[in-house]
Design an enzyme around this catalytic site. Sequence first.
Site, PDB file in Angstrom:
ATOM      1  CG  ASP A 229      -1.914   1.082   1.291  1.00 42.88           C
ATOM      2  OD1 ASP A 229      -2.758   1.129   0.388  1.00 42.88           O
ATOM      3  OD2 ASP A 229      -1.877   1.910   2.229  1.00 42.88           O
ATOM      4  CD  GLU A 288      -2.245   2.515  -3.547  1.00 42.06           C
ATOM      5  OE1 GLU A 288      -3.355   2.997  -3.777  1.00 42.06           O
ATOM      6  OE2 GLU A 288      -1.698   2.612  -2.434  1.00 42.06           O
TER       7      GLU A 288
HETATM    8  O1  TEU Z   1      -4.580   4.237  -1.353  1.00 39.56           O
HETATM    9  C1  TEU Z   1      -3.638   5.269  -1.487  1.00 39.56           C
HETATM   10  C2  TEU Z   1      -4.060   6.128  -2.581  1.00 39.56           C
HETATM   11  O2  TEU Z   1      -3.325   6.358  -3.513  1.00 39.56           O
HETATM   12  C3  TEU Z   1      -5.484   6.576  -2.498  1.00 39.56           C
HETATM   13  O3  TEU Z   1      -5.656   7.124  -1.240  1.00 39.56           O
HETATM   14  C4  TEU Z   1      -5.926   7.558  -3.481  1.00 39.56           C
HETATM   15  O4  TEU Z   1      -5.126   8.704  -3.465  1.00 39.56           O
HETATM   16  C5  TEU Z   1      -7.338   7.938  -3.113  1.00 39.56           C
HETATM   17  O5  TEU Z   1      -8.081   6.756  -2.993  1.00 39.56           O
HETATM   18  C6  TEU Z   1      -7.953   8.846  -4.124  1.00 39.56           C
HETATM   19  O6  TEU Z   1      -8.350   8.113  -5.240  1.00 39.56           O
HETATM   20  C7  TEU Z   1      -4.370   3.220  -0.444  1.00 39.56           C
HETATM   21  C8  TEU Z   1      -5.591   2.339  -0.361  1.00 39.56           C
HETATM   22  O7  TEU Z   1      -5.811   1.733  -1.611  1.00 39.56           O
HETATM   23  C9  TEU Z   1      -6.760   3.148   0.102  1.00 39.56           C
HETATM   24  O8  TEU Z   1      -7.945   2.394   0.142  1.00 39.56           O
HETATM   25  C10 TEU Z   1      -6.430   3.665   1.478  1.00 39.56           C
HETATM   26  O9  TEU Z   1      -7.461   4.510   1.926  1.00 39.56           O
HETATM   27  C11 TEU Z   1      -5.107   4.430   1.479  1.00 39.56           C
HETATM   28  O10 TEU Z   1      -4.072   3.707   0.843  1.00 39.56           O
HETATM   29  C12 TEU Z   1      -4.630   4.635   2.900  1.00 39.56           C
HETATM   30  O11 TEU Z   1      -4.187   3.416   3.408  1.00 39.56           O
END
Ligand code: TEU
Length: 548
Positions: A229, A288
């Site tokens: 993540d 990610e």
């Molecule tokens: O997402 C990180 C991220 O890039 C997203 O927060 C994105 O910027 C946001 O959804 C706007 O589209 C990860 C996870 O996939 C997300 O579900 C979490 O909320 C976030 O990390 C925090 O852990």
Amino acid sequence: MTHDGTTEERPVTTPDPTDPEALPTGAPWWEASVIYQVYPRSFADADGDGTGDLRGLIARLPYIASLGADGVWLTPFQPSPGVDQGYDVQDYCDVDPQFGTLEDFDELVTRAHAAGLRVLVDIVPNHTSTAHELFRRAVTEGPGSDARRLFHMRPGGADGTPPNNWLSVFGGPAWTRVDPRSSTDLDWYLHLFSPAQPDWNWDAPEVGDLFDGVLRFWFDRGADGARIDVAHGLFKAEGLPDSPVVPTVIDGLRSNPLAMDQEAVHEVYRRWRRLAERYEPARLLVGEVNLEPERSARYTRPDELHQTFAFAFARLGWAPEAWCAVGRDLEHMRRVYGAAPTWALENHDLVRTATRFGGGDVGLRRARAGILATLGFPGAAYLYQGQELGLPEVDVPEDRRRDPMWFRGGVSRDGARVPLPWTVSAAAAHGFAAEEGAGPWLPQPEGWGEHSIERQNGDPGSTLELTRRALEIRRALIRDGLLDPHAGAEWRLDGGALSCVSATGLTVVVAMGEEPVALPEGRVLLASAEVHDGMLAADAAAWVVRAG
Ligand code: TEU
């Protein structure tokens, strides 16, 4: 599943041509794999409490296997207060009771492997939960204590302002007072996401050690890989200076270069690559990395992560010029760094393509084309649960929204997270629950059953059957060397006709304009809509192989 437990270093793994799992070119399996993303709380609920769970997933592994996917990635199921639906992790090495037990996880791995599916877990190393015991300890032990070094904790300005101007990705300041009522503890803690998610301080070596242990814990239990993540996070610019660019409210990841994409993070991935490759078979690391291709490609250099999602692509609307530009960028990066793209158009954070691409019938046609594009472009691919059904984004009633981003930034991601419709009938939450129970954690809208697996199963015109067929043909194309992630691809745009022409002879055409598109000479293997006299209808995609 062995693990040698030593710290001895090995050179980067080169593909083993005798490996039965390897691609025909000798490249490792994951370079062309298709992983199905499971959002456990919305997939299948075995105990009827309204939240999906591991036993629900175990019972429905045959469905995922029937799609023809190579594996599943599970978003977090570890113990968590659930403020960010599990991305606020309280204990990295256990299963939250609402999802089951570690024994359930073990059974999941065994059964998935028996069904030919790999299992990827989600690791959240940028931040934790305020409920994590190390954060609790840091709070109790007070300013200046060793325990506080594990987080970014420091006093703010004398005027009561936070230590710097950074904003949270979810909106509002990225800082919260550790104890707002105290007159002696004047520290604030940094959280790039919600205040329930304090960022770890990766400059403290203990943090790296902790996460090496977390990876080993899941890999030792048989997990085949990990999705990392916010993989471009972890380290922050030294001294946490003010950001020179004015951060936007919900786009903090890309607009604040000091909070993300720091050079030191690459060393972590080099270490994790070595760790992953000490296992037999080697474990997969997918990051990610929500950055533009020229920055995210640096994370898949040969000794770092195996994959990063092609975010520049995943975020796109139905926009041919942008698709072509991103395709060319990714192709360029593949040539420079060697890593083939990892395609995805949906996940639990993004608006469902059927809606994002226009909604209604047109949106659905385009979402179907999006599936063929994702699965036909050379590289690996991820599908998000429900994408194979063409599910639309749901307008979840405001009083039922749960996403912390909604409460802080006014954007809700709940609409992509509504529990799957398994049956036409609304009984037991459209078959999401094994029995009639508490009602699903997010409400399913009217007409949800029309999208159900039951309705689409066996219907040759359905999105579900299109996905199955695409995965079946894809497998044959890989076997025959026609879909090769390392073959060069040329991206062309002619009016609204986008094509990705692979050197292997496979061409993916997407008709993104208003007019039908003339397909190239060759055999049409699959199309998401009508092909008449060599013309592909608008809002559709086709796979064509060169004759001969
Ligand atoms: O997402 C990180 C991220 O890039 C997203 O927060 C994105 O910027 C946001 O959804 C706007 O589209 C990860 C996870 O996939 C997300 O579900 C979490 O909320 C976030 O990390 C925090 O852990």
